[in-house]
Design a protein around this motif. Structure first.
Motif, PDB file in Angstrom:
ATOM      1  N   GLU A  83       0.831  -1.207   0.000  1.00 16.09           N
ATOM      2  CA  GLU A  83       0.000   0.000   0.000  1.00 16.09           C
ATOM      3  C   GLU A  83       0.868   1.259   0.000  1.00 16.09           C
ATOM      4  O   GLU A  83       0.599   2.199  -0.770  1.00 16.09           O
ATOM      5  N   PRO A  84       1.939   1.331   0.818  1.00 16.63           N
ATOM      6  CA  PRO A  84       2.785   2.528   0.770  1.00 16.63           C
ATOM      7  C   PRO A  84       3.465   2.732  -0.581  1.00 16.63           C
ATOM      8  O   PRO A  84       3.802   3.863  -0.934  1.00 16.63           O
ATOM      9  N   ILE A 100       0.171   6.172  -7.115  1.00 15.96           N
ATOM     10  CA  ILE A 100      -1.143   6.518  -7.668  1.00 15.96           C
ATOM     11  C   ILE A 100      -1.538   7.930  -7.254  1.00 15.96           C
ATOM     12  O   ILE A 100      -2.013   8.733  -8.070  1.00 15.96           O
ATOM     13  N   ASP A 101      -1.338   8.249  -5.974  1.00 19.67           N
ATOM     14  CA  ASP A 101      -1.692   9.591  -5.486  1.00 19.67           C
ATOM     15  C   ASP A 101      -0.879  10.665  -6.204  1.00 19.67           C
ATOM     16  O   ASP A 101      -1.396  11.749  -6.511  1.00 19.67           O
ATOM     17  N   THR A 102       0.395  10.371  -6.474  1.00 21.75           N
ATOM     18  CA  THR A 102       1.230  11.335  -7.194  1.00 21.75           C
ATOM     19  C   THR A 102       0.697  11.557  -8.605  1.00 21.75           C
ATOM     20  O   THR A 102       0.612  12.696  -9.080  1.00 21.75           O
ATOM     21  N   GLU A 110      -3.809   9.779 -15.041  1.00 22.84           N
ATOM     22  CA  GLU A 110      -4.335   8.485 -14.632  1.00 22.84           C
ATOM     23  C   GLU A 110      -3.175   7.518 -14.403  1.00 22.84           C
ATOM     24  O   GLU A 110      -2.083   7.702 -14.938  1.00 22.84           O
ATOM     25  N   MET A 111      -3.434   6.483 -13.622  1.00 24.86           N
ATOM     26  CA  MET A 111      -2.406   5.489 -13.316  1.00 24.86           C
ATOM     27  C   MET A 111      -2.841   4.123 -13.803  1.00 24.86           C
ATOM     28  O   MET A 111      -3.922   3.639 -13.453  1.00 24.86           O
ATOM     29  N   TRP A 125      -7.042   1.707  -3.659  1.00 23.81           N
ATOM     30  CA  TRP A 125      -5.936   2.674  -3.587  1.00 23.81           C
ATOM     31  C   TRP A 125      -5.985   3.694  -4.722  1.00 23.81           C
ATOM     32  O   TRP A 125      -5.177   4.596  -4.767  1.00 23.81           O
ATOM     33  N   GLY A 126      -6.936   3.520  -5.641  1.00 18.62           N
ATOM     34  CA  GLY A 126      -7.159   4.535  -6.660  1.00 18.62           C
ATOM     35  C   GLY A 126      -6.666   4.204  -8.042  1.00 18.62           C
ATOM     36  O   GLY A 126      -6.715   5.070  -8.934  1.00 18.62           O
TER      37      GLY A 126
END
Length: 245
Positions: A148-149, A155-157, A164-165, A183-184
């Motif tokens: 997750e980290p 993904i957040d970046t 999009e990722m 997680w997106g």
């Protein structure tokens, strides 16, 4: 490669090859490894060829930029050696998490530099194989603890940069897909969707975009054109919606 991953190649006209001997077989060498293999994402020359070509041919196309040669998990097991890497999740979890953070730093920095140097990406892609032919490489609980980290930060970046990722992954990874979606992650690219199985992919339709790659193991490489056409119809029926996806 620039992270120390050693690729074995044989013959002419070969593919990228397969991971060879570990570059970091002993954690005692970790600090020395990082001094030697910490590539600079902010080297403008990395991006100039893509940017030049995209200005010529990519103005009206979806522009996707790769975040490194391989994703952090795949790089890690190529550098540590596959067996060492799997055992590290139990025996050396703190060292492994630090190492994954080192590899993730590069992906995040590269995403920012693609934008900084004018590639104008719509999306980014990672190449990270998370499973074998029958199951993921680890349980969902362990995957969440260690990755997750890694994935959420990347993904957040991407989203922070307005992109999009996408994730390429081979293997039967459907048990991990809910985590990545949570997680997106915006899209999955499966070279061999039959490895997962359309019945097991069906619950995710409408929740995430899935690339429409005709299975390269069982259809595309051995099938007739008519069989490929039928496969596309089967994929749309199982993986798509009336609104696309």
């Amino acid at each position: 490669d620039e992270f120390g991953m050693i690729w074995n190649r044989e013959g002419k006209n070969v593919t990228m090859g397969h991971p060879g001997r570990p570059a970091l077989a002993d954690w005692a060498d970790y600090e020395e490894y990082k001094k030697r293999y910490s590539p600079d994402a902010d080297d403008r020359s990395r991006y100039k060829d893509f940017i030049r070509i995209s200005k010529l041919a990519g103005r009206n196309r979806y522009r996707m930029c790769a975040l490194g040669n391989m994703g952090p998990l795949t790089e890690a097991h190529g550098i540590r050696g596959f067996n060492n890497f799997l055992v590290d999740h139990r025996k050396n979890p703190d060292l492994l998490k630090d190492f994954l953070g080192h590899l993730t730093d590069f992906c995040v920095d590269a995403a920012r530099c693609w934008v900084k140097y004018g590639a104008k990406p719509h999306g980014f892609i990672l190449y990270d194989d998370l499973g074998d032919q029958r199951r993921p490489l680890m349980s969902p609980d362990m995957f969440a603890d260690f990755y997750e980290p890694v994935f959420k930060r990347i993904i957040d970046t991407a989203h922070e940069l307005g992109c999009e990722m996408h994730l390429h992954s081979c293997g039967k990874i459907d048990p991990l897909m809910p985590l990545l979606i949570d997680w997106g992650l915006d899209a999955f690219e499966f070279d061999s969707p039959r490895m997962i199985g359309y019945e097991d992919l069906e619950p995710f339709r409408g929740k995430v975009m899935m690339w429409g790659c005709v299975d390269i193991q069982k259809i595309y490489s051995v099938g007739t054109p008519e069989e490929c056409e039928r496969e596309v119809s089967l994929m749309v029926g199982n993986m798509g919606t009336h609104q696309g996806g």
